[in-house]
Write an enzyme that holds these catalytic residues in place. Structure first.
Site, PDB file in Angstrom:
ATOM      1  N   GLY A 145      -0.402  -1.025   6.467  1.00 35.21           N
ATOM      2  CA  GLY A 145      -1.529  -1.410   8.304  1.00 35.21           C
ATOM      3  C   GLY A 145      -2.694  -0.048   8.816  1.00 35.21           C
ATOM      4  O   GLY A 145      -3.806   0.079   8.714  1.00 35.21           O
ATOM      5  N   SER A 201       0.489 -10.804   1.163  1.00 34.97           N
ATOM      6  CA  SER A 201       0.587 -10.973   3.150  1.00 34.97           C
ATOM      7  C   SER A 201       0.447  -9.836   3.278  1.00 34.97           C
ATOM      8  O   SER A 201       0.281  -9.763   4.987  1.00 34.97           O
ATOM      9  CB  SER A 201       2.130 -11.445   2.972  1.00 34.97           C
ATOM     10  OG  SER A 201       3.028 -10.774   3.043  1.00 34.97           O
ATOM     11  N   LEU A 240      -2.394  -8.042   2.473  1.00 34.54           N
ATOM     12  CA  LEU A 240      -4.407  -7.852   2.640  1.00 34.54           C
ATOM     13  C   LEU A 240      -4.745  -8.243   4.134  1.00 34.54           C
ATOM     14  O   LEU A 240      -6.086  -7.923   4.373  1.00 34.54           O
ATOM     15  CB  LEU A 240      -4.933  -9.135   1.418  1.00 34.54           C
ATOM     16  CG  LEU A 240      -4.140  -8.449  -0.316  1.00 34.54           C
ATOM     17  CD1 LEU A 240      -4.442  -9.393  -0.953  1.00 34.54           C
ATOM     18  CD2 LEU A 240      -4.097  -7.007   0.009  1.00 34.54           C
ATOM     19  N   GLN A 241      -4.194  -9.073   4.707  1.00 32.51           N
ATOM     20  CA  GLN A 241      -5.393  -9.565   6.424  1.00 32.51           C
ATOM     21  C   GLN A 241      -4.952  -8.310   6.986  1.00 32.51           C
ATOM     22  O   GLN A 241      -5.982  -8.439   7.956  1.00 32.51           O
ATOM     23  CB  GLN A 241      -3.882 -10.951   6.504  1.00 32.51           C
ATOM     24  CG  GLN A 241      -4.357 -10.384   8.248  1.00 32.51           C
ATOM     25  CD  GLN A 241      -2.500  -9.937   8.960  1.00 32.51           C
ATOM     26  OE1 GLN A 241      -2.273  -9.678   8.315  1.00 32.51           O
ATOM     27  NE2 GLN A 241      -2.888  -9.958  10.656  1.00 32.51           N
ATOM     28  N   ASP A 256       6.836   1.612  10.324  1.00 28.30           N
ATOM     29  CA  ASP A 256       7.206   0.459  11.189  1.00 28.30           C
ATOM     30  C   ASP A 256       8.991   0.264  11.591  1.00 28.30           C
ATOM     31  O   ASP A 256       8.902  -0.924  11.574  1.00 28.30           O
ATOM     32  CB  ASP A 256       6.773  -0.814  10.420  1.00 28.30           C
ATOM     33  CG  ASP A 256       7.013  -1.171   8.606  1.00 28.30           C
ATOM     34  OD1 ASP A 256       7.922  -0.430   8.447  1.00 28.30           O
ATOM     35  OD2 ASP A 256       6.988  -2.221   8.021  1.00 28.30           O
ATOM     36  N   ASN A 257       9.712   1.237  11.064  1.00 27.14           N
ATOM     37  CA  ASN A 257      10.626   0.518  11.587  1.00 27.14           C
ATOM     38  C   ASN A 257      11.170   2.521  12.318  1.00 27.14           C
ATOM     39  O   ASN A 257      10.850   3.635  12.324  1.00 27.14           O
ATOM     40  CB  ASN A 257      11.592   0.610  10.658  1.00 27.14           C
ATOM     41  CG  ASN A 257      11.506   1.950   9.161  1.00 27.14           C
ATOM     42  OD1 ASN A 257      12.518   2.925   9.733  1.00 27.14           O
ATOM     43  ND2 ASN A 257      11.121   1.610   8.546  1.00 27.14           N
ATOM     44  N   CYS A 311       6.972  -5.685  12.843  1.00 24.28           N
ATOM     45  CA  CYS A 311       5.643  -7.211  12.494  1.00 24.28           C
ATOM     46  C   CYS A 311       5.799  -7.790  11.802  1.00 24.28           C
ATOM     47  O   CYS A 311       4.982  -9.351  11.932  1.00 24.28           O
ATOM     48  CB  CYS A 311       4.352  -6.364  12.063  1.00 24.28           C
ATOM     49  SG  CYS A 311       3.759  -4.751  12.992  1.00 24.28           S
ATOM     50  N   CYS A 345      21.441 -12.892  -8.783  1.00 25.61           N
ATOM     51  CA  CYS A 345      21.392 -13.483 -10.176  1.00 25.61           C
ATOM     52  C   CYS A 345      19.775 -13.008 -10.241  1.00 25.61           C
ATOM     53  O   CYS A 345      18.952 -12.609  -9.916  1.00 25.61           O
ATOM     54  CB  CYS A 345      21.971 -15.254 -10.060  1.00 25.61           C
ATOM     55  SG  CYS A 345      21.040 -15.733  -8.794  1.00 25.61           S
TER      56      CYS A 345
END
Ligand code: ZN
Length: 373
Positions: free
Chosen positions: A40, A68, A70-71, A129-130, A187, A335
């Site tokens: 972002g 998710s 692309l917003q 973001d962390n 986020c 698996c």
């Protein structure tokens, strides 16, 4: 180095600004900026810096484009879902400005590679973001003497500041300790308004351009806070802390440390039920993690591919081979798609295991992440 006739035309609106002019545009062409994260925040930072004529841009990201994203991550296109983010971003930047030289780092930034990568660039832009990566970037920038243009976002609020200037404070002067693990939702957990990183990332890009061209008053020693709901900007002033562990008078941090442990992320992962393929890659890339990988697929399925270092214990053999599974340290079970491994974890929890983590999406998700061009 000179500006070509084509560049003079392209950057005309910059060059006619008296404060910036031909000289400023030439400084932009000679500058190099590392953008950590092409999400972002990294999207507007990279797009505006490329459009502005920054000569060399580095991109760090190990993730792939998800629907998710692309917003808000406007550098990525719908047709690039599933592709490596650095590749998707490079395609967009080349289209915006072919004069820009791009360097791509498509593996996680960690204590082993951070200094080497950061030293190749003039200015660093933190779009992560962390907390673990944020402290890593801060410390690496202080050690390497680099400007660190910081931005962060959550829900409807964002923050911007500039760290790492010779006399200015660093991120640790402001936040000496990371928050308790789990107290600040990401986020992904808390949500974020799609346009918010557009505002914050554009402010970061503005600070980068000011720094390169030497114009205006930099956002050093000031934390700019933006509230989208109230449509309000506020500012908190803060000073360099002489006792700062990183940039203070007698710093205790003289080399990069274990940031996962410092931020409690390792413990957090130890208790996590699930990791994504991207999170697993980060766990594996940080050599300080004593990670065990258990593959519960049937032997014939191994022909479809394996994760290096994994121990194969087919699901049916688990009850007889529980002694082969460590009860301490994180153990990632996987698996093909993540369903059988979840059953195995549920079974083992009843047998007293509390250190098991399921790989979401199984080896299929892992291969989608790591086999990309
Ligand atoms: Zn400091």
């Amino acid at each position: 180095m000179l500006l070509t006739a084509h560049e003079l035309e392209r950057y005309r609106r910059h060059i006619i600004l008296p404060e910036l002019g031909h000289e400023g545009q030439l400084k932009l062409k000679q500058a190099s900026v590392l953008i950590i994260g092409t999400g972002g925040l990294g999207s507007p930072v990279a797009m505006y810096l490329a459009a502005s004529g920054v000569g060399h841009i580095g991109l760090v990201d190990f993730d792939v484009v998800d629907l998710s994203n692309l917003q808000r991550q406007i550098i990525h296109r719908t047709s690039f879902v599933g592709q490596q983010k650095t590749w998707s971003a490079s395609e967009a930047l080349r289209e915006i400005n072919p004069h820009v030289r791009l360097s791509v780092f498509d593996h996680p930034l960690n204590r082993n590679n951070a200094l080497e990568i950061i030293q190749q660039f003039d200015i660093i832009c933190d779009g992560t973001d962390n907390f673990a990566t944020r402290y890593l970037i801060n410390d690496a920038c202080v050690l390497a003497g680099k400007f660190n243009v910081f931005g962060s976002i959550r829900q409807f609020e964002g923050q911007v500041s500039v760290f790492g200037s010779p006399d200015g404070p660093c991120y640790r002067c402001l936040f000496p300790e990371p928050p308790e693990p789990g107290t600040v939702p990401s986020c992904a957990e808390a949500g974020v308004l799609g346009v918010l990183p557009g505002v914050i990332g554009t402010l970061q890009a503005t600070e980068v351009i000011k720094q390169i061209t030497g114009i205006g008053a930099p956002l050093v020693g000031r934390l700019l806070k933006y509230d989208a709901l109230a449509m309000h900007f506020g500012e908190v002033k803060f000073r360099k802390d002489p006792d700062c562990a990183c940039c203070g008078d007698s710093p205790s941090i003289t080399e990069l440390v274990d940031y996962e442990a410092f931020c409690g992320a390792q413990q957090q992962w130890g208790h996590a039920e699930e990791v994504s393929a991207a999170e697993l890659l980060q766990l594996i890339s940080d050599s300080t993690n004593q990670l065990t990988l258990i593959d519960v697929r049937a032997p014939f399925e191994l022909l479809e591919g394996e994760i290096e270092g994994a121990i194969n214990i087919p699901m049916d053999d688990i009850p007889d081979r529980m002694n082969d599974i460590p009860k301490e340290g994180p153990v990632v079970v996987f698996c093909h798609l993540g369903m059988r491994s979840r059953h195995v974890i549920n079974f083992l929890k009843k047998e007293g295991f509390s250190n098991l983590i399921n790989l979401t999406g199984g080896i299929a998700a892992w291969q989608a992440l790591t086999d990309n061009p």
